[in-house]
Write a protein that holds these residues in place. Structure first.
Motif, mmCIF file in Angstrom:
data_model
loop_
_atom_site.group_PDB
_atom_site.id
_atom_site.type_symbol
_atom_site.label_atom_id
_atom_site.label_comp_id
_atom_site.label_asym_id
_atom_site.label_seq_id
_atom_site.Cartn_x
_atom_site.Cartn_y
_atom_site.Cartn_z
ATOM 1 N N PRO A 61 96.615 45.207 -54.418
ATOM 2 C CA PRO A 61 97.777 45.699 -53.447
ATOM 3 C C PRO A 61 97.477 47.306 -53.120
ATOM 4 C CG PRO A 61 98.043 45.843 -55.994
ATOM 5 C CD PRO A 61 96.713 44.849 -55.658
ATOM 6 N N LEU A 62 98.327 47.598 -52.454
ATOM 7 C CA LEU A 62 98.232 48.965 -51.865
ATOM 8 C C LEU A 62 98.108 49.926 -52.999
ATOM 9 C CD1 LEU A 62 101.453 49.189 -49.495
ATOM 10 C CD2 LEU A 62 98.913 49.014 -48.895
ATOM 11 N N GLY A 63 96.750 50.929 -52.890
ATOM 12 C CA GLY A 63 96.782 51.675 -53.842
ATOM 13 C C GLY A 63 96.527 53.050 -53.497
ATOM 14 N N LYS A 64 95.566 53.992 -54.051
ATOM 15 C CA LYS A 64 95.394 55.221 -53.834
ATOM 16 C C LYS A 64 95.371 55.654 -52.233
ATOM 17 C CE LYS A 64 92.084 58.943 -54.494
ATOM 18 N NZ LYS A 64 90.778 59.371 -55.273
ATOM 19 N N LEU A 65 94.710 54.755 -51.404
ATOM 20 C CA LEU A 65 94.594 55.066 -50.138
ATOM 21 C C LEU A 65 95.590 54.482 -49.176
ATOM 22 C CD1 LEU A 65 90.654 55.294 -49.686
ATOM 23 C CD2 LEU A 65 92.233 57.204 -50.261
ATOM 24 N N ASP A 66 96.548 53.627 -49.829
ATOM 25 C CA ASP A 66 97.675 52.926 -49.141
ATOM 26 C C ASP A 66 97.028 51.843 -48.289
ATOM 27 O OD1 ASP A 66 99.751 54.323 -50.070
ATOM 28 O OD2 ASP A 66 99.587 55.826 -48.506
ATOM 29 N N SER A 67 96.101 51.245 -48.546
ATOM 30 C CA SER A 67 95.454 50.030 -47.984
ATOM 31 C C SER A 67 95.150 48.788 -48.955
ATOM 32 C CB SER A 67 94.192 50.521 -47.574
ATOM 33 O OG SER A 67 93.132 50.909 -48.442
ATOM 34 N N GLU A 68 95.325 47.792 -48.565
ATOM 35 C CA GLU A 68 95.168 46.434 -49.379
ATOM 36 C C GLU A 68 93.780 45.761 -49.068
ATOM 37 O OE1 GLU A 68 99.643 44.234 -49.971
ATOM 38 O OE2 GLU A 68 98.687 43.815 -47.967
ATOM 39 N N ARG A 69 93.340 45.003 -49.686
ATOM 40 C CA ARG A 69 91.946 44.304 -49.415
ATOM 41 C C ARG A 69 91.862 43.034 -50.381
ATOM 42 N NH1 ARG A 69 91.054 48.621 -53.104
ATOM 43 N NH2 ARG A 69 89.720 48.328 -55.149
ATOM 44 N N MET A 70 90.812 42.296 -50.048
ATOM 45 C CA MET A 70 90.483 41.237 -50.742
ATOM 46 C C MET A 70 89.224 41.213 -51.353
ATOM 47 S SD MET A 70 93.428 39.177 -50.366
ATOM 48 C CE MET A 70 93.062 37.468 -50.419
ATOM 49 N N ILE A 71 88.941 40.849 -52.482
ATOM 50 C CA ILE A 71 87.979 40.646 -53.219
ATOM 51 C C ILE A 71 87.581 39.490 -53.683
ATOM 52 C CG2 ILE A 71 86.496 41.679 -55.389
ATOM 53 C CD1 ILE A 71 88.241 44.020 -55.210
#
Length: 640
Positions: free
Chosen positions: A395-405
């Motif tokens: 989810p959105l984190g420290k840098l306000d960005s989502e990603r898929m791992i």
């Protein structure tokens, strides 16, 4: 089923004789009682035939009831014949309450509450303690069923605790802790509309700026309130900490300062920056890091610069902090865990009894998440992509960005175990959006806290015989493993959620595969040509270097000199004075030396070929340069 003939709520007009008869049945069922009990009950009913009037007595009088009368009062409470007042309930230790509740009209509600608490992960002992200390008292005093309890009832109980503390000095910490848990359980039962607030309420900005000089305090607070519009709450909190430190410094050096406009660089700012070199961390007692010094100077500089840009009346008239005021940042490498330490920590976490927190740390290590991203994961975080396998949505984190791992079967097994271990319940409010969310890591009906995760990591590290470890080191370890496996910089950026290459390049600098391969290639080549260098000697005997063979075949750096030759071990490097004379403009020769020069040329050509075979390119070029110079000298000598 409750026996309705014995414990149904009694009407106010109930005759004393009927109350007395019900008490006798109760004693018989409990296997208790003696003449003192029955005489105390008859005496009580003679004085208060309408038992509810007893609650109107002063608190001291109610608490003065003797040990024979108290069982009767407890019977009246659990049978809902008496509401004794919260003041009495918080003073009275109802040690035998659970025995008295058996088969009472309160028992079904208490069983429902304890069942819900157990589903949320509370132990039977803790659930029973919350039930008797909070819920039973609420049911007794309100006369309401569990489903009709409200937040105001909890507040009334806590208010009585506050009054008790004020009169007697007896704290209410245990009541507040159990009330907090009771509120969360009632929320998951659907009885209360909102979840429990955090047990520790943060100080307001005004309270945090209490040590700032009074004339400056409004500007500090107003600035922090303004930053709430563009910064996250955590960022504003960090700014408040740093500005409060600056405010305390101003209060110490100039308590009479009346405005920020009166700040002077030489009097206030430069001494403040200098003082940071000796400032200590309030938690560890150690000097603050260079990075922390930079953050504090940045915070003060931005504060003063922004209120000047905004045109505040009390802003400084000129810039007070400059780029040169920042100390040089230390370029430290990421603190990863070595392979052995990583394995030991993983083993300690795998054997932990606190499965939820331990599995959270294992997921963080396996996916390289920041701790905030980890605890923000939701139940639907795993996504199956046809032909692409399983992916974890961060989810959105420290840098306000989502990603898929991308994740493997090991991570999927972990998530399945977490799903079975977490406590169920109603969705909780998301701290970013305010919308209800089903978080993956929930315990006791609340979100798993960072402190709980850190405590489990400390425990596991101690068990593994390791030093202090932070959750972020697990992220560094994940990234380091990927770099060692040869992952590209672009892939590393995507997996870690970095927005700039500089963030990911720190790991590339940590283990540069090109540097390593070049080192190993050169080392292996050198070893294959010269073998191991003799140890324990400052000089190399000729026989050790040449092996009793021809000097031109020795695995050493060689130079042909006019009166002999030079041999140096490769570890010593080339001699900067080798053949310097032949290249000097002052060097002269004649035909009488042609034989020596010709022999030297032959040796120099052979040495060039030998150096090239050994991979000593610069050494080969040096010998060829000597051959060229000798050709000139020989030509000039022959012509002369």
């Amino acid at each position: 089923m409750q026996p309705a003939h014995d414990y149904a709520p009694a009407p106010e007009s109930e005759r004393p004789a009927d109350v007395y008869a019900a008490y006798l049945v109760h004693l018989q069922r409990r296997g208790r009682g003696n003449t003192a009990y029955t005489q105390a009950a008859r005496s009580f009913l003679r004085r208060w035939p309408q038992v509810g009037r007893w609650a109107d007595l002063p608190l001291d009088t109610r608490l003065a009831a003797n040990c024979s009368t108290r069982p009767f009062i407890t019977f009246l409470m659990v049978s809902r014949r008496l509401q004794p007042g919260y003041d009495y309930l918080v003073h009275r230790k109802l040690s035998s309450l659970w025995h008295e509740l058996t088969d009472s009209c309160l028992e079904p509600d208490l069983n429902q509450f304890i069942g819900a608490a157990s589903e949320l992960g509370f132990s039977q002992r803790v659930a029973s303690a919350i039930g008797s200390q909070i819920i039973a008292r609420l049911l007794i005093q309100t006369g309401l069923p569990l489903a009709d309890l409200r937040e105001s009832d909890l507040q009334d109980l806590l208010h009585a605790c506050d009054i008790r503390q004020m009169h007697t000095g007896r704290g209410a910490k245990h009541y507040r802790a159990t009330t907090h848990s009771a509120r969360q359980i009632l929320f998951h039962l659907g009885i209360l509309d909102s979840e429990a607030r955090p047990a520790v309420t943060p100080l307001s900005l005004e309270e945090r700026m209490a040590d700032v000089p009074s004339a400056l305090r409004p500007a500090f607070v107003a600035y922090l309130h303004r930053k709430r519009a563009t910064c996250t709450p955590k960022t504003v909190s960090s700014l408040a900490t740093r500005l409060a430190h600056f405010g305390r410094y101003l209060a110490a050096v100039d308590p009479d300062i009346v405005s920020l406009a009166a700040l002077d660089r030489r009097r206030h700012i430069e001494p403040f920056i200098t003082s940071l070199t000796t400032t200590v961390n309030s938690v560890t007692g150690e000097p603050i890091t260079v990075a922390d010094r930079i953050r504090r100077v940045h915070a003060v500089g931005n504060f003063l610069a922004e209120i000047t840009e905004w045109g505040w009346d009390d802003a400084p008239p000129r810039k007070l902090i400059f780029r040169a005021d920042l100390p040089r940042a230390q370029r430290v490498l990421p603190r990863y865990l070595p392979v052995d330490a990583d394995r030991k920590l993983t083993a300690a976490l795998s054997n932990s009894t606190y499965r939820l927190a331990a599995d959270a740390l294992l997921v963080q290590r396996a996916c390289g998440l920041r701790i905030g991203e980890l605890l923000d994961l939701e139940l639907d975080c795993i996504h199956e992509i046809p032909g692409q396998g399983s992916w974890l949505k961060v989810p959105l984190g420290k840098l306000d960005s989502e990603r898929m791992i991308p994740v493997d079967e090991e991570v999927l097994t972990l998530v399945d175990r977490i799903t079975a271990t977490r406590s169920p319940g109603r969705p909780l409010r998301h701290p970013r959006t305010g919308a209800p969310a089903d978080f993956l890591f929930t315990h006791h009906g609340k979100r798993l806290s960072q402190s709980a995760v850190r405590q489990e990591l400390n425990r596991a590290a101690a068990e593994a015989g390791l030093g202090h470890i932070t959750p972020h080191q697990l992220r560094h370890t994940y990234a380091t493993a990927l770099i060692n496996a040869g992952v590209s910089l672009q892939a590393l950026m995507a997996l870690l959620g970095h927005v700039s290459t500089q963030m990911s390049l720190r790991y590339a600098h940590l283990f540069d595969a090109t540097v390593r391969s070049e080192y190993e290639r050169a080392l292996n080549l050198a070893k294959s040509h010269i073998g191991p260098i003799p140890a324990g000697r400052t000089q190399l005997p000729l026989t050790d270097v040449t092996g009793d063979g021809g000097w031109k075949d020795a695995p050493a750096i060689k130079s042909r000199l006019a009166g002999g030759y030079c041999l140096r071990a490769p570890a010593q490097g080339s001699c900067p004075y080798a053949n310097i004379c032949e290249h000097c403009p002052s060097f002269h020769t004649d035909s009488t030396h042609l034989a020596v020069l010709s022999a030297q040329r032959v040796d120099a050509r052979d040495l060039a070929d030998d150096a090239e075979k050994r991979g000593w390119i610069e050494e080969a070029e040096r010998h060829r340069a000597l051959v060229s110079r000798l050709d000139v000298l020989i030509s000039e000598s022959a012509a002369g």
